[in-house]
Design an enzyme around this catalytic site. Structure first.
Site, PDB file in Angstrom:
ATOM      1  N   THR A  42       0.814  -1.212   0.000  1.00 43.25           N
ATOM      2  CA  THR A  42       0.000   0.000   0.000  1.00 43.25           C
ATOM      3  C   THR A  42       0.852   1.268   0.000  1.00 43.25           C
ATOM      4  O   THR A  42       1.992   1.259   0.486  1.00 43.25           O
ATOM      5  CB  THR A  42      -0.901  -0.009   1.257  1.00 43.25           C
ATOM      6  OG1 THR A  42      -1.518   1.263   1.401  1.00 43.25           O
ATOM      7  CG2 THR A  42      -0.115  -0.293   2.527  1.00 43.25           C
ATOM      8  N   ASP A  43       0.256   2.356  -0.495  1.00 46.14           N
ATOM      9  CA  ASP A  43       0.946   3.655  -0.437  1.00 46.14           C
ATOM     10  C   ASP A  43       1.047   4.171   1.006  1.00 46.14           C
ATOM     11  O   ASP A  43       1.833   5.080   1.291  1.00 46.14           O
ATOM     12  CB  ASP A  43       0.255   4.695  -1.336  1.00 46.14           C
ATOM     13  CG  ASP A  43      -1.198   4.969  -0.988  1.00 46.14           C
ATOM     14  OD1 ASP A  43      -1.735   4.351  -0.040  1.00 46.14           O
ATOM     15  OD2 ASP A  43      -1.814   5.822  -1.675  1.00 46.14           O
ATOM     16  N   GLU A  44       0.233   3.584   1.913  1.00 47.56           N
ATOM     17  CA  GLU A  44       0.211   4.101   3.291  1.00 47.56           C
ATOM     18  C   GLU A  44       1.537   3.899   4.011  1.00 47.56           C
ATOM     19  O   GLU A  44       1.791   4.543   5.031  1.00 47.56           O
ATOM     20  CB  GLU A  44      -0.922   3.451   4.096  1.00 47.56           C
ATOM     21  CG  GLU A  44      -2.275   3.735   3.498  1.00 47.56           C
ATOM     22  CD  GLU A  44      -3.422   3.618   4.480  1.00 47.56           C
ATOM     23  OE1 GLU A  44      -3.183   3.520   5.695  1.00 47.56           O
ATOM     24  OE2 GLU A  44      -4.579   3.639   4.016  1.00 47.56           O
ATOM     25  N   TYR A  98      -1.910  -0.430  11.032  1.00 50.35           N
ATOM     26  CA  TYR A  98      -2.057  -1.112   9.735  1.00 50.35           C
ATOM     27  C   TYR A  98      -0.855  -0.834   8.840  1.00 50.35           C
ATOM     28  O   TYR A  98      -0.198  -1.759   8.344  1.00 50.35           O
ATOM     29  CB  TYR A  98      -3.347  -0.674   9.035  1.00 50.35           C
ATOM     30  CG  TYR A  98      -3.360  -0.998   7.555  1.00 50.35           C
ATOM     31  CD1 TYR A  98      -3.394  -2.314   7.102  1.00 50.35           C
ATOM     32  CD2 TYR A  98      -3.300   0.025   6.591  1.00 50.35           C
ATOM     33  CE1 TYR A  98      -3.371  -2.613   5.739  1.00 50.35           C
ATOM     34  CE2 TYR A  98      -3.275  -0.266   5.237  1.00 50.35           C
ATOM     35  CZ  TYR A  98      -3.319  -1.581   4.810  1.00 50.35           C
ATOM     36  OH  TYR A  98      -3.291  -1.876   3.465  1.00 50.35           O
ATOM     37  N   LYS A 106       2.129  -3.311   7.390  1.00 50.56           N
ATOM     38  CA  LYS A 106       2.393  -3.523   5.958  1.00 50.56           C
ATOM     39  C   LYS A 106       3.849  -3.161   5.638  1.00 50.56           C
ATOM     40  O   LYS A 106       4.511  -3.845   4.857  1.00 50.56           O
ATOM     41  CB  LYS A 106       1.439  -2.685   5.099  1.00 50.56           C
ATOM     42  CG  LYS A 106       0.000  -3.149   5.098  1.00 50.56           C
ATOM     43  CD  LYS A 106      -0.205  -4.544   4.510  1.00 50.56           C
ATOM     44  CE  LYS A 106       0.019  -4.588   3.015  1.00 50.56           C
ATOM     45  NZ  LYS A 106      -0.328  -5.933   2.461  1.00 50.56           N
TER      46      LYS A 106
END
Ligand code: NAD
Ligand code: DAU
Length: 355
Positions: free
Chosen positions: A133-135, A159, A163
């Site tokens: 993810t970009d997060e 989260y 990741k």
């Protein structure tokens, strides 16, 4: 030849399995734990299709993954399996650590053992593609340049931290053991089979049910949105031609504030299924307490994927969101089934609603 997909009963994974089998006949072994987010109904159209084998299980179960790999000898593993909802990670990070970090580690161990015993040319051709993810990059200021693959990793929620940890493990397995890995870091997806606790499907469902449309804080947070089928095509492209050990950002070039998203969904529903009383759906907007540690802005620079592999999204936000709203209107029985059970308990916990 076959591929092993993990988390293939979730939102993106099930779209990927459908997309894959729509494009070719290479069988898919689909390993999924069926958490609240896993929904086999997404794959109902594959019932009786011998190209799809569903296996109920956990990426953290080394023995089970090792058995599956030995039995089916896949040429690639694509890892979608994860706990994926930021708000849930704030309420209870434990599952995120268990699946996204420890589970990914066990998966990597099983894949390393399998790959290490392969003979050439299968060994050289094998790939592990990790979907991320970009997060992991953290939050951008209003005028900052979009995330490139070189951006520092600075996750802000349990989260995104979990990741980022899995991304690091994947990278380390390449660097240390030579495991042929690929990683994709994608922006916010939307489209069919999106579980209605995430923003866009939640808005559609709540509009139609006459419920409040909960906007966190001032609604000025920015996300980059990508139609899920474009994410699937990007993963196929990276799997086919990505350089081993590399990371590819995937994005839609669609930066929108959350309020713009709410307005767009409301306007489409006003057009396609107006309220009986003629009042615009916007009237249901309700500002609620902000998400703790809420990232202000994500933006993806997907030039590397375009330059090296020639990938571009097929949908604009306007075409993708129209298809999505139409899909939800045409698939109310799917929505109704999801709304029963665990989802209702979640609504009560998150918004204080009575199930
Ligand atoms: P999702 O929550 O809809 O689906 C996750 C799936 O993984 C579910 O089917 C669940 O049952 C399964 N799963 C969970 N734990 C498991 C375990 N231990 N073993 C096997 N299966 C397990 O998630 P999603 O939105 O489809 O996201 C898929 C992947 O893509 C995730 O890794 C996520 O981090 C990443 N991602 C998501 C988005 C997005 O916008 N949704 C964007 C970028 C990246
Ligand atoms: O950026 C990629 C990420 O996008 C993925 O890694 C995650 O798995 C995926 O869930 C998604 O994370 P977000 O937190 O961005 O998605 P969510 O749909 O939960 O929220 C989108 C934005 O809308 C976010 O700024 C929070 C806001 N929001 C969300 C909900 C559920 C609201 O304002 N109200 C809501 O009720």
């Amino acid at each position: 030849m076959s591929i092993l997909v993990t988390g293939g009963a979730g939102f993106i994974g099930s779209n990927f399995v459908l997309d894959w089998l729509g494009a070719c006949d290479e069988p898919v072994i689909n390993l999924d734990k069926l958490t609240y987010a896993g929904n086999l109904e997404n794959l109902a159209s594959l019932h009786g299709d011998s190209r799809h084998l569903f296996v109920h299980g956990d990426i953290g179960d080394f023995a089970q993954v090792a058995r599956l790999l030995a039995e089916h000898q896949p040429r690639a593993v694509i890892n979608f399996a994860a706990e994926s909802h930021v708000d849930r990670s704030i309420h209870g990070p434990g599952e995120f650590i268990a699946t996204n970090i420890v589970g990914s580690f066990q998966l990597l161990e099983a894949v390393r053992a399998y790959w290490g015993a392969l003979a050439e040319p299968a060994k050289a051709a094998f790939r592990l593609l990790h979907v991320s993810t970009d997060e992991v990059y953290g939050s951008l200021g209003k005028d900052d340049a979009a995330f490139t693959e070189q951006h520092r990793v600075e996750p802000n929620s349990p989260y995104s931290a979990s990741k980022a940890a899995s991304d690091h493990l994947v990278r380390a397995y390449h660097h240390t053991y030579g495991l042929p890995v690929l990683t994709t870091n994608c922006s916010n997806n939307y489209g069919p089979y999106h579980f209605p606790e995430k923003l866009i499907p939640l808005l559609i469902v709540n509009c139609l049910a006459g419920k409040p449309l909960p906007v966190y804080g001032d609604g000025q947070q920015v996300r980059d949105w990508l139609y899920v089928k474009d994410h699937c095509s990007a993963i196929r492209r990276v799997l086919a031609a990505g350089r081993v050990g590399e990371t590819y950002n995937v994005g839609g070039w669609n930066e929108k504030t959350n309020l713009e998203i709410v307005d767009t969904v409301c306007a489409l529903l006003d057009e396609l299924q107006p309220r009986a009383d003629g009042v615009p759906y916007r009237a249901q907007i309700t500002y609620v307490t902000d998400r703790p540690g809420h990232d202000r802005r994500y933006a993806i620079d997907a030039h590397k994927l375009e330059r090296e592999l020639g990938w571009r999204p097929a949908e604009t936000f306007e075409t993708g969101i129209r298809k999505t709203v139409a899909w939800y209107l045409a698939n109310q029985p799917w929505v109704a089934n999801v709304l029963s059970g665990g989802y209702r308990e979640w609504l009560a916990k998150q918004y204080g609603e009575t199930a």
